[in-house]
Design a protein around this motif. Structure first.
Motif, PDB file in Angstrom:
ATOM      1  N   ASP A  13       0.690  -1.259   0.134  1.00  0.00           N
ATOM      2  CA  ASP A  13      -0.043  -0.007   0.025  1.00  0.00           C
ATOM      3  C   ASP A  13       0.891   1.212   0.145  1.00  0.00           C
ATOM      4  O   ASP A  13       1.915   1.272   0.370  1.00  0.00           O
ATOM      5  N   ASP A  14       0.143   2.244  -0.473  1.00  0.00           N
ATOM      6  CA  ASP A  14       0.887   3.620  -0.383  1.00  0.00           C
ATOM      7  C   ASP A  14      -0.275   4.632  -0.367  1.00  0.00           C
ATOM      8  O   ASP A  14      -1.107   4.646  -1.193  1.00  0.00           O
ATOM      9  N   PRO A  15      -0.431   5.283   0.860  1.00  0.00           N
ATOM     10  CA  PRO A  15      -1.792   6.290   1.246  1.00  0.00           C
ATOM     11  C   PRO A  15      -1.368   7.492   0.603  1.00  0.00           C
ATOM     12  O   PRO A  15      -2.605   8.619   0.639  1.00  0.00           O
ATOM     13  N   ARG A  16      -0.601   7.840  -0.159  1.00  0.00           N
ATOM     14  CA  ARG A  16      -0.251   9.111  -0.965  1.00  0.00           C
ATOM     15  C   ARG A  16      -1.065   9.199  -2.275  1.00  0.00           C
ATOM     16  O   ARG A  16      -2.007   8.321  -2.465  1.00  0.00           O
ATOM     17  N   TRP A  17      -0.594  10.094  -3.281  1.00  0.00           N
ATOM     18  CA  TRP A  17      -1.248  10.313  -4.478  1.00  0.00           C
ATOM     19  C   TRP A  17      -0.476   9.663  -5.321  1.00  0.00           C
ATOM     20  O   TRP A  17       0.667  10.073  -5.987  1.00  0.00           O
ATOM     21  N   SER A  18      -0.631   8.482  -5.527  1.00  0.00           N
ATOM     22  CA  SER A  18       0.117   7.636  -6.578  1.00  0.00           C
ATOM     23  C   SER A  18      -0.562   7.878  -7.937  1.00  0.00           C
ATOM     24  O   SER A  18      -1.662   7.820  -8.060  1.00  0.00           O
ATOM     25  N   VAL A  19       0.266   7.687  -8.945  1.00  0.00           N
ATOM     26  CA  VAL A  19      -0.192   7.777 -10.479  1.00  0.00           C
ATOM     27  C   VAL A  19       0.323   6.600 -11.207  1.00  0.00           C
ATOM     28  O   VAL A  19      -0.190   5.538 -11.618  1.00  0.00           O
ATOM     29  N   PRO A  20       1.774   6.640 -11.466  1.00  0.00           N
ATOM     30  CA  PRO A  20       2.118   5.360 -12.273  1.00  0.00           C
ATOM     31  C   PRO A  20       2.711   4.105 -11.417  1.00  0.00           C
ATOM     32  O   PRO A  20       3.116   4.484 -10.336  1.00  0.00           O
ATOM     33  N   ALA A  21       2.447   2.954 -12.039  1.00  0.00           N
ATOM     34  CA  ALA A  21       2.897   1.817 -11.306  1.00  0.00           C
ATOM     35  C   ALA A  21       3.584   0.540 -12.542  1.00  0.00           C
ATOM     36  O   ALA A  21       2.934   0.763 -13.379  1.00  0.00           O
ATOM     37  N   VAL A  22       4.565   0.180 -12.091  1.00  0.00           N
ATOM     38  CA  VAL A  22       5.245  -0.599 -13.076  1.00  0.00           C
ATOM     39  C   VAL A  22       5.763  -1.858 -12.540  1.00  0.00           C
ATOM     40  O   VAL A  22       6.335  -2.143 -11.463  1.00  0.00           O
ATOM     41  N   PHE A  23       5.322  -3.102 -12.942  1.00  0.00           N
ATOM     42  CA  PHE A  23       5.852  -4.220 -12.560  1.00  0.00           C
ATOM     43  C   PHE A  23       7.043  -4.846 -13.748  1.00  0.00           C
ATOM     44  O   PHE A  23       6.881  -4.516 -14.789  1.00  0.00           O
ATOM     45  N   PHE A  24       8.192  -5.221 -12.902  1.00  0.00           N
ATOM     46  CA  PHE A  24       9.209  -5.635 -13.685  1.00  0.00           C
ATOM     47  C   PHE A  24      10.035  -6.249 -12.630  1.00  0.00           C
ATOM     48  O   PHE A  24      10.230  -6.064 -11.592  1.00  0.00           O
ATOM     49  N   ASP A  25      10.977  -7.056 -13.253  1.00  0.00           N
ATOM     50  CA  ASP A  25      11.738  -8.040 -12.268  1.00  0.00           C
ATOM     51  C   ASP A  25      13.186  -7.517 -12.481  1.00  0.00           C
ATOM     52  O   ASP A  25      13.857  -7.952 -12.942  1.00  0.00           O
ATOM     53  N   TYR A  26      13.386  -6.564 -11.282  1.00  0.00           N
ATOM     54  CA  TYR A  26      14.821  -5.684 -11.346  1.00  0.00           C
ATOM     55  C   TYR A  26      15.994  -6.633 -10.979  1.00  0.00           C
ATOM     56  O   TYR A  26      17.190  -6.431 -11.237  1.00  0.00           O
ATOM     57  N   ASP A  27      15.667  -7.504 -10.145  1.00  0.00           N
ATOM     58  CA  ASP A  27      16.650  -8.406  -9.484  1.00  0.00           C
ATOM     59  C   ASP A  27      16.866  -9.863 -10.194  1.00  0.00           C
ATOM     60  O   ASP A  27      17.651 -10.420  -9.703  1.00  0.00           O
ATOM     61  N   ARG A  28      15.973  -9.792 -11.115  1.00  0.00           N
ATOM     62  CA  ARG A  28      15.999 -10.924 -12.189  1.00  0.00           C
ATOM     63  C   ARG A  28      15.855 -12.338 -11.347  1.00  0.00           C
ATOM     64  O   ARG A  28      16.712 -13.268 -11.641  1.00  0.00           O
ATOM     65  N   ASP A  29      15.036 -12.519 -10.470  1.00  0.00           N
ATOM     66  CA  ASP A  29      15.085 -13.615  -9.509  1.00  0.00           C
ATOM     67  C   ASP A  29      13.814 -14.678 -10.129  1.00  0.00           C
ATOM     68  O   ASP A  29      13.309 -15.546  -9.446  1.00  0.00           O
ATOM     69  N   GLY A  30      12.878 -14.110 -11.162  1.00  0.00           N
ATOM     70  CA  GLY A  30      11.867 -14.856 -11.604  1.00  0.00           C
ATOM     71  C   GLY A  30      10.589 -14.281 -10.964  1.00  0.00           C
ATOM     72  O   GLY A  30       9.320 -14.832 -11.281  1.00  0.00           O
ATOM     73  N   TRP A  31      10.492 -13.354 -10.065  1.00  0.00           N
ATOM     74  CA  TRP A  31       9.246 -12.828  -9.583  1.00  0.00           C
ATOM     75  C   TRP A  31       9.267 -11.289  -9.886  1.00  0.00           C
ATOM     76  O   TRP A  31      10.128 -10.630  -9.586  1.00  0.00           O
ATOM     77  N   LEU A  32       7.823 -10.779 -10.123  1.00  0.00           N
ATOM     78  CA  LEU A  32       7.731  -9.326 -10.625  1.00  0.00           C
ATOM     79  C   LEU A  32       7.582  -8.364  -9.436  1.00  0.00           C
ATOM     80  O   LEU A  32       7.051  -8.706  -8.202  1.00  0.00           O
ATOM     81  N   ASP A  33       8.692  -7.489  -9.486  1.00  0.00           N
ATOM     82  CA  ASP A  33       8.718  -6.520  -8.479  1.00  0.00           C
ATOM     83  C   ASP A  33       7.823  -5.343  -8.805  1.00  0.00           C
ATOM     84  O   ASP A  33       7.347  -5.278  -9.971  1.00  0.00           O
ATOM     85  N   LEU A  34       7.638  -4.380  -7.750  1.00  0.00           N
ATOM     86  CA  LEU A  34       6.764  -3.266  -8.212  1.00  0.00           C
ATOM     87  C   LEU A  34       7.367  -1.676  -7.926  1.00  0.00           C
ATOM     88  O   LEU A  34       7.761  -1.715  -6.932  1.00  0.00           O
ATOM     89  N   TYR A  35       7.113  -0.967  -8.754  1.00  0.00           N
ATOM     90  CA  TYR A  35       7.600   0.356  -8.846  1.00  0.00           C
ATOM     91  C   TYR A  35       6.196   1.207  -8.702  1.00  0.00           C
ATOM     92  O   TYR A  35       5.401   1.031  -9.355  1.00  0.00           O
ATOM     93  N   VAL A  36       6.064   2.230  -7.603  1.00  0.00           N
ATOM     94  CA  VAL A  36       5.086   2.775  -7.557  1.00  0.00           C
ATOM     95  C   VAL A  36       5.428   4.361  -7.444  1.00  0.00           C
ATOM     96  O   VAL A  36       6.215   4.796  -6.727  1.00  0.00           O
ATOM     97  N   GLY A  37       5.045   5.112  -8.603  1.00  0.00           N
ATOM     98  CA  GLY A  37       5.361   6.707  -8.668  1.00  0.00           C
ATOM     99  C   GLY A  37       4.280   7.597  -7.827  1.00  0.00           C
ATOM    100  O   GLY A  37       3.252   7.319  -8.278  1.00  0.00           O
ATOM    101  N   ASN A  38       4.728   8.494  -7.015  1.00  0.00           N
ATOM    102  CA  ASN A  38       3.829   9.522  -6.430  1.00  0.00           C
ATOM    103  C   ASN A  38       3.991  10.760  -7.200  1.00  0.00           C
ATOM    104  O   ASN A  38       5.153  11.032  -7.427  1.00  0.00           O
ATOM    105  N   TYR A  39       3.092  11.468  -7.193  1.00  0.00           N
ATOM    106  CA  TYR A  39       2.953  12.671  -7.431  1.00  0.00           C
ATOM    107  C   TYR A  39       3.210  13.972  -6.586  1.00  0.00           C
ATOM    108  O   TYR A  39       4.477  14.203  -6.211  1.00  0.00           O
ATOM    109  N   VAL A  40       2.165  14.601  -5.875  1.00  0.00           N
ATOM    110  CA  VAL A  40       2.301  15.822  -5.209  1.00  0.00           C
ATOM    111  C   VAL A  40       1.814  15.668  -3.913  1.00  0.00           C
ATOM    112  O   VAL A  40       0.463  14.703  -3.801  1.00  0.00           O
ATOM    113  N   GLU A  41       1.741  16.472  -2.670  1.00  0.00           N
ATOM    114  CA  GLU A  41       1.168  16.374  -1.563  1.00  0.00           C
ATOM    115  C   GLU A  41      -0.038  17.024  -1.528  1.00  0.00           C
ATOM    116  O   GLU A  41      -0.354  18.372  -1.742  1.00  0.00           O
ATOM    117  N   PHE A  42      -1.242  16.382  -1.907  1.00  0.00           N
ATOM    118  CA  PHE A  42      -2.538  17.026  -2.056  1.00  0.00           C
ATOM    119  C   PHE A  42      -3.585  16.240  -1.289  1.00  0.00           C
ATOM    120  O   PHE A  42      -3.700  15.151  -1.315  1.00  0.00           O
TER     121      PHE A  42
END
Length: 612
Positions: free
Chosen positions: A190-219
Motif C-alpha cells: 500500500d501507499d496512502p499518498r497520491w500515486s499515479v504510475p505503477a510498473v511491474f518488472f523483475d529488477y533483480d532477475r529472480d523470476g518474480w515481478l517487483d513493483l515500482y510506484v510513482g507518487n505525484y504531489v502532496e494534495f
C-alpha cells in the motif's frame, strides 16, 4: 450558459496557452486521388464499453480534476483475448453528492472490469462484444482512481492488478475463477499518498515481478489551494503549488509478500512529481532499468547496478531535461526502438508550448534530443499530451507513435468555447507515421474521429483487441466516455504475434525479441505492459512484416539473460515458453543458461489462429 461556466468565479477563466488550440496540423504527403478510409474506427459504445469517467467536479477547482485516469488491456480469464479494466474517479469535496456534480454520471463510482467475448467465425468475421463483469469479479475499487498496472505477482499464470489512487492503493489478486481478492495488506504494497504510475518488472532477475510506484504531489482536499490568473480570476493550480512526493520500490519475496526497498535501492531519495514510468534496459547491459517522467521537474533514469541499487544517470545521459536544459511537464512516456538499431529510445509528452520530446539512444545509455530532427516535436507544440505509445499501426515493420491530448487550463474567453461545452479542455489526439530513416509525419487527420474529436484524453493502452494482427487503442477521457479505436490501416499486410511465457506461466515482462528476416533488417521488440500514462498495455509482442511474410527465426532473450530461438509462421499468434526453444549462448548482460539443444517448436496457438 453551460453548467460549468454558470459556477461563480468561472465566467472569466483565463489561460495563456489556449490561443494555440486552433493551430494548423501538418500532415504527411500522400498521393493524389481518393483519400483512404480512416486509419482507426471508434466502436466503444457499440461493443458494450459504456464507461464514463467521473472526476468529481463541484466548481471548487480541485487540482486532481484535470488529471484523469488510465486503463488496462489484459487477459484476466486466460481465454486468449484482451479484457479491459477502466479506472474511475470519485468526489473530492467531502459530503458532495451527484446533485452537486457539474457532470453527474449514473451508477456506482468504482473501477469497472469488462470481459471480452470476442467470437471469430469460420469465415474470419469478428464479432466483438464486452460484458461488464465488475460485480461478479469482486473488485470493489471506489477510491479516487488514477492508474493501473497488470502483472502476475505470484507466478500462478493469472494476471493481477495494482490500482493507484489519490489515497490508498490496492493490489487485486486474480483467483483464476473470474474473481479477484484484495491482498494489499498481506502483500505490504500500500501507499496512502497520491500515486499515479505503477510498473511491474523483475529488477533483480529472480523470476518474480517487483513493483515500482510513482507518487505525484502532496494534495488533499484540506490542503486545496485556489490559484488565479494574472488578471485575478480563479484557475486550477499546477504541480509547483504543492510539494513533490518520493517514490517507492517493492521487492517481491516470492511468498505473496513484498519488501519495501525504496530506501536501500536509492529510489526513495529525491522527490519528483511522477506521472509516467517505464522499465527497460536503457544502457544495454542486460539489466532492467527504470525511467520516470516528472511533471515540471527533471526526469529520472534509474540505472540498475545489479546489486539491488539504482543510480540516477538522467542528467549525464541527456534525459533529465530537454536540449535547452529545461525540465518539462512530462506526463507520459513511451519506450521502443523507433530507428531499428536494436536499442530503446524514449518519447515523452508535455504541456502546450513545450513540444513532445524524443530521446535517441546511442546503445550505451547516452541519449540525444531528436525532437526536431525526427519531426515529432514541432507538430505537438499546440497540444498538451498525456498517454503515449509506440505501435506499428500499418504493419510495415516501423514503430509509429500515438499521443493523446487534452488541456489542463481553460480558454481565455468562455465565449470562444463551443456551444454547450461545459468542459472546454478538449484537444485532438495525434498519430505519427514512421517514414523510415528516423523521420515521422503526422497523419492525425486521416486517423478518424478518435483522433480529430476534441476530448480531454488522458490514458492510452495498446493491444490487439479483435485478434486480427494489428494494434488497437483504448483511450480514456477525463470526465468523458472511453474510446476503443480499432486499427484499419494494415489490411493485407503480414504480421507476427508472440506471447512470451516465463516462470509459472506468467507473461515474461522485459523479454526482448529479435525477429530475423531473410535479406531484411532485424526487428527488435520487447514484452512489456507499462509506460504511457497511468495505463497498462497488452504484453504480447506484435510485429508488422509488411508485404513479405518470411521470417528466418525468432530469438528471445529472457529476463534472466537466457536466449532461445524458434522457427515460426507469420500471420498468427504463437506462445513461446521459456525452455521450449533451441538454446543459444547467453547474451552479454550477465545471463547464464544451458547451451545444449532444446526442443524447437513453432509455438502454441494462443487463442486460436488470428488470420485476416
Amino acid at each position: 450558459m453551460s453548467k460549468l461556466f454558470a459556477v461563480p468565479g468561472l465566467a472569466l477563466l483565463l489561460s495563456p496557452l489556449a490561443p494555440l488550440a486552433g493551430a494548423p496540423r501538418a500532415e504527411a504527403d500522400e498521393p493524389a486521388g481518393p483519400r483512404p478510409a480512416a486509419l482507426f474506427r471508434e466502436v466503444a459504445a457499440s461493443v458494450g464499453l459504456d464507461f464514463v469517467h467521473f472526476n468529481g467536479m463541484t466548481g471548487k477547482l480541485y487540482f486532481p480534476e484535470t488529471m484523469g485516469a488510465g486503463a488496462a488491456l489484459f487477459d484476466y480469464d486466460d481465454d486468449g483475448d484482451l479484457d479491459v479494466y477502466l479506472v474511475q474517479g470519485a468526489f473530492l469535496d467531502p459530503g458532495a453528492t451527484m446533485d452537486d456534480a457539474l457532470r453527474p454520471v449514473a451508477g456506482p463510482l468504482r473501477g469497472r472490469l469488462y470481459r471480452n467475448d470476442l467470437r471469430i467465425h469460420p469465415d474470419g468475421r469478428r464479432e466483438l462484444r464486452f460484458t461488464d463483469v465488475t460485480e461478479e469479479s469482486g473488485i470493489r475499487e471506489a477510491g479516487y482512481g488514477m492508474g493501473v498496472a497488470a502483472g502476475d505477482v505470484d507466478n500462478d499464470g493469472w494476471t493481477d492488478l495494482y490500482v493507484t489512487n489519490l489515497g490508498p492503493n490496492r493490489l487485486w489478486h486474480n483467483d483464476g475463477d473470474g474473481t479477484f481478492t484484495d491482498v494489499t495488506e498481506r502483500a505490504g504494497v500500500d501507499d496512502p499518498r497520491w500515486s499515479v504510475p505503477a510498473v511491474f518488472f523483475d529488477y533483480d532477475r529472480d523470476g518474480w515481478l517487483d513493483l515500482y510506484v510513482g507518487n505525484y504531489v502532496e494534495f488533499t482536499a484540506a490542503s486545496h489551494k485556489l490559484c488565479r490568473t494574472l488578471t485575478g480570476t480563479p484557475d486550477y493550480c499546477g504541480p509547483a503549488t504543492y510539494r513533490a512526493e518520493t517514490d517507492r520500490l517493492f521487492r517481491n519475496r516470492g511468498d505473496g509478500t513484498f519488501e519495501d526497498v525504496s530506501a536501500t535501492s536509492g529510489i526513495r531519495g529525491p522527490s519528483g512529481a511522477a506521472l509516467g514510468a517505464a522499465a527497460a534496459d536503457l544502457d544495454g547491459d542486460g539489466l532492467p532499468d527504470l525511467y520516470v517522467a516528472n511533471d515540471g521537474m527533471p526526469n529520472r533514469m534509474w540505472i540498475n547496478r545489479g546489486d539491488g541499487t539504482f543510480e540516477d544517470r538522467a542528467l549525464f545521459a541527456g534525459t533529465a531535461v530537454n536540449r535547452d536544459g529545461e525540465p518539462e511537464a512530462s506526463m507520459g512516456v513511451a519506450v521502443g526502438d523507433l530507428d531499428g538499431d536494436g536499442d530503446e529510445d524514449l518519447a515523452l509528452t508535455h504541456l502546450t508550448l513545450e513540444t513532445n520530446t524524443v530521446y535517441l539512444n546511442d546503445g550505451a545509455g547516452l541519449f540525444d534530443d531528436a525532437s526536431a530532427a525526427t519531426g515529432l516535436g514541432p507538430p505537438s507544440v499546440a497540444w498538451t499530451g498525456f498517454g503515449a505509445a509506440w505501435l506499428d499501426f500499418d504493419s510495415d515493420g516501423l514503430l509509429d507513435l500515438a499521443a493523446v491530448d487534452g488541456a489542463v487550463r481553460f480558454p481565455p474567453d468562455p465565449a470562444a468555447a463551443r456551444p454547450g461545452d461545459d468542459w472546454p479542455l478538449g484537444q485532438p489526439n495525434q498519430l505519427f507515421r514512421n517514414l523510415g530513416g528516423g523521420r515521422f509525419a503526422e497523419v492525425s487527420e486521416r486517423a478518424g474521429p478518435g483522433f480529430t474529436a476534441r476530448e480531454v484524453s488522458r490514458g492510452l493502452a495498446v493491444g490487439d483487441v479483435d485478434q486480427d494482427g494489428d494494434p488497437d487503442l483504448v483511450v480514456t477521457n477525463a470526465s468523458g466516455p472511453v474510446r476503443l479505436l480499432l486499427a484499419e490501416a494494415a489490411r493485407g499486410a503480414h504480421w507476427l504475434g508472440l506471447r512470451l511465457v516465463g516462470p509459472g506461466g506468467r507473461d515474461a515482462l522485459g523479454a526482448r525479441v529479435a525477429v530475423e528476416r531473410p535479406g531484411r533488417p532485424t526487428l527488435w521488440r520487447r514484452a512489456d505492459s507499462g509506460g504511457s500514462y497511468a495505463s497498462a498495455s497488452d504484453p504480447r509482442v506484435l510485429v508488422g512484416l509488411g508485404a513479405d511474410p518470411a521470417v528466418g527465426r525468432v530469438v528471445v532473450t529472457w529476463p534472466d539473460g537466457r536466449r532461445e530461438a524458434w522457427q515460426v509462421e507469420a500471420d498468427r499468434y504463437h506462445t513461446l515458453r521459456q525452455g521450449g526453444g533451441r538454446s543459444l549462448p547467453a547474451d552479454g548482460g550477465g545471463g547464464t543458461g544451458p547451451t545444449s539443444e532444446g526442443t524447437a517448436t513453432d509455438g502454441e496457438a494462443a487463442g486460436g489462429a488470428a488470420e485476416r
